[in-house]
Design a protein around this motif. Sequence first.
Motif, short mmCIF file in Angstrom:
data_model
loop_
_atom_site.label_atom_id
_atom_site.label_comp_id
_atom_site.label_asym_id
_atom_site.label_seq_id
_atom_site.Cartn_x
_atom_site.Cartn_y
_atom_site.Cartn_z
N THR A 58 0.77 -1.08 -0.10
CA THR A 58 0.09 0.11 -0.07
C THR A 58 0.89 1.45 0.07
O THR A 58 0.27 2.38 -0.53
CB THR A 58 -1.07 0.07 1.17
N HIS A 59 2.01 0.95 0.61
CA HIS A 59 3.06 2.19 0.29
C HIS A 59 4.33 1.87 1.03
O HIS A 59 4.62 0.57 1.28
CB HIS A 59 2.53 3.41 1.18
N ARG A 60 5.39 2.70 0.89
CA ARG A 60 6.52 2.33 1.10
C ARG A 60 7.28 2.08 2.66
O ARG A 60 8.25 1.90 2.74
CB ARG A 60 7.71 3.54 0.54
N HIS A 61 6.49 2.43 3.76
CA HIS A 61 6.79 2.21 5.06
C HIS A 61 7.51 0.88 5.43
O HIS A 61 6.64 -0.07 5.15
CB HIS A 61 5.88 3.09 6.07
N TYR A 62 8.16 0.96 6.36
CA TYR A 62 8.87 -0.25 6.70
C TYR A 62 8.09 -1.18 7.47
O TYR A 62 8.14 -2.67 7.30
CB TYR A 62 10.17 -0.08 7.56
N ASP A 63 7.08 -0.66 8.26
CA ASP A 63 6.05 -1.50 8.84
C ASP A 63 5.23 -2.48 8.00
O ASP A 63 4.39 -3.09 8.41
CB ASP A 63 5.36 -0.76 10.01
N HIS A 64 5.21 -1.81 6.67
CA HIS A 64 4.46 -2.53 5.73
C HIS A 64 5.17 -3.39 4.65
O HIS A 64 4.65 -4.30 4.11
CB HIS A 64 3.66 -1.45 5.00
N VAL A 65 6.38 -3.19 4.56
CA VAL A 65 7.01 -3.57 3.58
C VAL A 65 8.39 -4.41 3.97
O VAL A 65 9.07 -5.25 3.43
CB VAL A 65 7.80 -2.69 2.47
N GLY A 134 -1.00 11.26 0.38
CA GLY A 134 -1.10 11.98 1.44
C GLY A 134 -0.23 11.44 2.59
O GLY A 134 0.66 12.10 3.09
N HIS A 135 -0.60 10.35 2.96
CA HIS A 135 0.25 9.53 4.06
C HIS A 135 1.72 9.53 3.59
O HIS A 135 2.58 9.90 4.26
CB HIS A 135 -0.34 8.24 4.35
N THR A 136 1.92 8.98 2.05
CA THR A 136 3.33 9.15 1.52
C THR A 136 2.69 9.54 -0.02
O THR A 136 1.36 9.45 -0.16
CB THR A 136 3.81 7.88 1.49
N GLY A 153 -4.74 0.88 3.23
CA GLY A 153 -3.18 1.26 3.93
C GLY A 153 -3.42 2.08 5.11
O GLY A 153 -4.21 2.00 5.84
N ASP A 154 -2.52 2.98 5.09
CA ASP A 154 -2.32 4.10 6.30
C ASP A 154 -3.15 5.33 5.93
O ASP A 154 -3.12 6.42 6.44
CB ASP A 154 -1.11 4.32 6.54
N THR A 155 -4.21 5.31 4.59
CA THR A 155 -4.87 6.50 4.22
C THR A 155 -5.84 6.86 5.31
O THR A 155 -5.81 8.16 5.65
CB THR A 155 -5.33 6.39 2.82
#
Length: 215
Positions: A58-65, A134-136, A153-155
């Motif tokens: 959903t986006h680049r952040h480490y807690d997701h990837v 927005g979030h990223t 995601g984190d939207t």
Amino acid sequence: MTIQQIEPALLYDSNIYLITGSKGVALIDTGTGFQSDILMSRISDTLNGRNLDYIILTHRHYDHVGGVSAVTSVYDPKIYASRSDASPLRAGDSESTLGTVFGGHIEPMDIIDFNEGDQIDLGEHKLVCIETPGHTIGSICILDETTGSLFSGDTFMVGSVGNYSHPTGSAEMLINSLRKLMDVDFDGLYPGHGPFVKSNGKQFLLGALHIMGEE
Ligand SMILES: [Zn+2]
């Protein structure tokens, strides 16, 4: 046809969803991958003998990837992210992905662009990319058109909205993305953190707009 949640190993891991159709199986986000033995045994149990064909981030952040490398050490899925968040992942950038903040690091990943309107057809689930910066700047939501489920995601989450103070985040872009989602037909809401709901998810989009000072 199923949407299953894989229980995260750690509290701050992202939610991880496994979507199974007759034409393929997709994982949405992977958590940090810390305690990868627990992560991989839960994924394997949930797959129950099936192959993993896709990972969508959903986006680049480490807690997701962060968990991608653990997953690709066992399976060989195609990995998708939107253009703007794919590039730091391809580059192994541990800064803008918050890898260093989480005490991990990003290995360069092979990522396929997954941009506005792109689709992955699993048979009983058709997953469509909705760009929601927005979030990223490269954050996406994924709409399962078949079941009317939104993976946000984190939207926005159940009762909260994404943080926009990280690198590439923007309150203005986030508000525009939330407004854009008002036109999307969905009922189930499966966010990147916290609880999910199988119906009436749109009320939480209204709530997120309200938190951002919008009516
Ligand atoms: Zn995030």
